[in-house]
Design a protein around this motif. Structure first.
Motif, mmCIF file in Angstrom:
data_model
loop_
_atom_site.group_PDB
_atom_site.id
_atom_site.type_symbol
_atom_site.label_atom_id
_atom_site.label_comp_id
_atom_site.label_asym_id
_atom_site.label_seq_id
_atom_site.Cartn_x
_atom_site.Cartn_y
_atom_site.Cartn_z
ATOM 1 N N SER A 85 0.827 -1.208 0.000
ATOM 2 C CA SER A 85 0.000 0.000 0.000
ATOM 3 C C SER A 85 0.861 1.259 0.000
ATOM 4 O O SER A 85 0.634 2.200 0.766
ATOM 5 C CB SER A 85 -0.928 0.005 1.226
ATOM 6 N N LEU A 86 1.837 1.275 -0.873
ATOM 7 C CA LEU A 86 2.764 2.403 -0.926
ATOM 8 C C LEU A 86 2.043 3.678 -1.354
ATOM 9 O O LEU A 86 1.127 3.652 -2.185
ATOM 10 C CB LEU A 86 3.914 2.092 -1.878
ATOM 11 N N GLN A 87 2.491 4.780 -0.776
ATOM 12 C CA GLN A 87 1.909 6.081 -1.053
ATOM 13 C C GLN A 87 3.009 7.053 -1.497
ATOM 14 O O GLN A 87 4.194 6.835 -1.200
ATOM 15 C CB GLN A 87 1.217 6.615 0.194
ATOM 16 N N PRO A 88 2.653 8.117 -2.179
ATOM 17 C CA PRO A 88 3.673 9.079 -2.631
ATOM 18 C C PRO A 88 4.564 9.578 -1.493
ATOM 19 O O PRO A 88 5.754 9.831 -1.713
ATOM 20 C CB PRO A 88 2.837 10.204 -3.234
ATOM 21 N N GLU A 89 4.013 9.672 -0.302
ATOM 22 C CA GLU A 89 4.819 10.164 0.823
ATOM 23 C C GLU A 89 5.843 9.142 1.308
ATOM 24 O O GLU A 89 6.656 9.447 2.188
ATOM 25 C CB GLU A 89 3.924 10.584 1.999
ATOM 26 N N ASP A 90 5.821 7.943 0.749
ATOM 27 C CA ASP A 90 6.856 6.938 1.060
ATOM 28 C C ASP A 90 8.069 7.089 0.148
ATOM 29 O O ASP A 90 9.062 6.375 0.333
ATOM 30 C CB ASP A 90 6.294 5.527 0.903
ATOM 31 N N THR A 91 7.978 7.984 -0.822
ATOM 32 C CA THR A 91 9.094 8.201 -1.741
ATOM 33 C C THR A 91 10.311 8.690 -0.977
ATOM 34 O O THR A 91 10.260 9.722 -0.299
ATOM 35 C CB THR A 91 8.698 9.235 -2.819
ATOM 36 N N ALA A 92 11.401 7.926 -1.074
ATOM 37 C CA ALA A 92 12.614 8.215 -0.305
ATOM 38 C C ALA A 92 13.697 7.233 -0.731
ATOM 39 O O ALA A 92 13.449 6.311 -1.505
ATOM 40 C CB ALA A 92 12.352 8.078 1.188
ATOM 41 N N VAL A 93 14.881 7.438 -0.184
ATOM 42 C CA VAL A 93 15.948 6.447 -0.313
ATOM 43 C C VAL A 93 15.969 5.644 0.974
ATOM 44 O O VAL A 93 16.006 6.215 2.067
ATOM 45 C CB VAL A 93 17.317 7.102 -0.560
ATOM 46 N N TYR A 94 15.935 4.330 0.841
ATOM 47 C CA TYR A 94 15.850 3.438 1.989
ATOM 48 C C TYR A 94 17.198 2.766 2.238
ATOM 49 O O TYR A 94 17.853 2.301 1.294
ATOM 50 C CB TYR A 94 14.774 2.386 1.752
ATOM 51 N N TYR A 95 17.586 2.722 3.504
ATOM 52 C CA TYR A 95 18.862 2.142 3.918
ATOM 53 C C TYR A 95 18.634 1.107 5.015
ATOM 54 O O TYR A 95 17.721 1.228 5.816
ATOM 55 C CB TYR A 95 19.785 3.213 4.498
#
Length: 117
Positions: A85-95
């Motif tokens: 259920s990804l949302q635009p506000e999850d846009t990021a670089v994940y580490y």
């Protein structure tokens, strides 16, 4: 040396899913609580989810509860993040990193996640 290699990022539409993977080396993976972090443009990294050494207890920030699931494979020194259920506000670089990231103070290149229609 300690290394973290994230993979599985990409472009996905809102409501879609991605599974991030993290290959680790240079330390005894099973002895460390682990975590996923993310960094928005121009912001500090923030912890998204964490998991204990045995993979039994997990926790996550409220904004991803019920959508993201952290897991680990101690036999293969890998960490995972299932993101639904990804949302635009999850846009990021994940580490990925150990929970006490300052101990090694080493970061991988991250996995870029873009949620957009």
């Amino acid at each position: 040396q300690v290394q973290f290699v994230e993979s599985g990022g990409g472009l996905v539409q809102p409501g879609g899913s991605l599974r991030l993977s993290c290959e680790t080396s240079g330390f005894t993976f099973k002895q460390y609580p682990m975590a996923w972090y993310r960094q928005f443009p121009g912001m500090e990294r923030e912890q998204v989810a964490e998991i204990d050494k045995g993979g039994i207890n997990t926790d996550s920030v409220d904004s991803v509860k019920g959508r993201f699931t952290i897991s680990r494979d101690n036999a293969n020194n890998k960490l995972y993040l299932q993101m639904n259920s990804l949302q635009p506000e999850d846009t990021a670089v994940y580490y990925c990193n150990i929970r006490a990231w300052r101990y090694f103070n080493v970061w991988g290149r991250g996995a870029r996640v873009t949620v957009s229609s």
